[in-house]
Enzyme design. Structure first.
Site, PDB file in Angstrom:
ATOM      1  CB  ALA A   1      36.656 -45.134  15.461  1.00 34.21           C
TER       2      ALA A   1
ATOM      3  N   GLY B   1      37.570 -42.137  10.363  1.00 34.52           N
ATOM      4  CA  GLY B   1      39.060 -42.265  10.816  1.00 34.52           C
ATOM      5  C   GLY B   1      39.846 -42.902   9.739  1.00 34.52           C
TER       6      GLY B   1
ATOM      7  CD  GLU C   1      39.668 -38.093  10.926  1.00 32.44           C
ATOM      8  OE1 GLU C   1      39.437 -37.009  11.545  1.00 32.44           O
ATOM      9  OE2 GLU C   1      39.315 -38.921  11.602  1.00 32.44           O
TER      10      GLU C   1
ATOM     11  CD  GLU D   1      34.466 -38.501  11.545  1.00 29.24           C
ATOM     12  OE1 GLU D   1      35.408 -39.191  11.233  1.00 29.24           O
ATOM     13  OE2 GLU D   1      34.098 -38.162  10.375  1.00 29.24           O
TER      14      GLU D   1
END
Length: 266
Positions: free
Chosen positions: A72, A117, A120, A140
């Site tokens: 992110a 992310g 992910e 995270e």
């Protein structure tokens, strides 16, 4: 090869007569950090590719030499109010679920950093191809959040609950060799060859029945986590969608006539 841009940071290239689509993350100045705009573009690209019946496989790549995606955009997030965070959440989820719900086989080509992310997005694919520079992880909790792009659900499905817990709780980064050993990536290829190898794999996949590929992926995904009896019912439902298809008839005919099939895709 044709190209189409979605927003400023996502590029879609078509290969293999349009049957393989390459979704390239293209925000090099930020090492592909996923901003709100980039998340919208990923979601829009995935929606278009999923609806395109010509597409039989998708490869997720990066244009950055040293990173797949660093996760992110924390610089953007730093300016968010609580209300901004709530408004942005569906946008962010749309990028990850967009990749995850693509109805065709997906291959991630990973080099350099694939963190948070970014990892992910790779986990949302069916197969992950990586080169020796790859460094993956879900860090995270080290910045006060949790993996929110599917990581807490996708990682244990790959490596088991205990291993996923250790990786998520420790927030540690895992280099390519260990990542392959642990099953965090599926194939380890020569340096700089992750994209080429992923595209080659996708081309091999795309040579097969588009009806069969979509049905097989549906059965694999929907059957995850179910008991065996329920999973076999999912498989049977998927079988029924292909058993009476034009692709099935063409596949059997081509086999018996010793020729390459010409898939009608229906």
């Amino acid at each position: 090869m044709s190209e189409e841009r979605y927003g400023e940071f996502v590029l879609v290239r078509r290969h293999a007569d349009g049957h393989v689509a390459e979704l390239a993350l293209d925000r090099p100045k930020a090492m592909n950090a996923v901003s709100s705009g980039m998340a919208r573009a990923i979601g829009a690209a995935c929606a278009a590719l999923g609806a395109d019946q010509a597409v039989r496989a998708v490869v997720l790549t990066s244009t950055h030499e040293r990173a797949f995606c660093v996760g992110a955009d924390l610089k953007e997030r730093n300016s968010f109010t609580d209300a901004d965070m709530l408004r942005q959440r569906p946008v962010s989820r749309g990028a990850y679920t967009g990749v995850l719900e693509l109805p065709v086989p997906t291959v991630a080509a990973v080099h350099g950093f694939a963190l948070g992310g970014g990892f992910e997005l790779a986990l949302s694919c069916d197969v992950i191809v990586a080169d020796p520079t790859a460094v993956v992880g879900l860090p995270e909790v080290s910045v006060g959040v949790i993996p929110g792009g599917g990581g807490t659900q996708l990682l244990p499905r790959r490596v088991g609950a205990a291993r996923a817990a250790e990786l998520i709780f420790s927030a540690r980064r895992v280099a390519a060799a260990e990542a392959r050993e642990l099953g965090l990536v599926d194939q380890l290829v020569d340096a700089g060859q992750d994209r080429d190898e992923a595209l080659a794999l996708a081309a091999r996949i795309a040579a097969h029945s588009p009806v069969g590929l979509r049905a097989a992926k549906r059965a694999l995904r929907l059957g995850q986590g179910l008991d065996l009896r329920s999973g076999l019912e999912i498989e049977d439902a998927a079988w029924r969608t292909v058993a009476f298809s034009g692709d099935r008839a063409e596949g059997v005919a081509a086999f018996n006539e010793k020729r390459q099939p010409q898939w009608p895709g229906e």
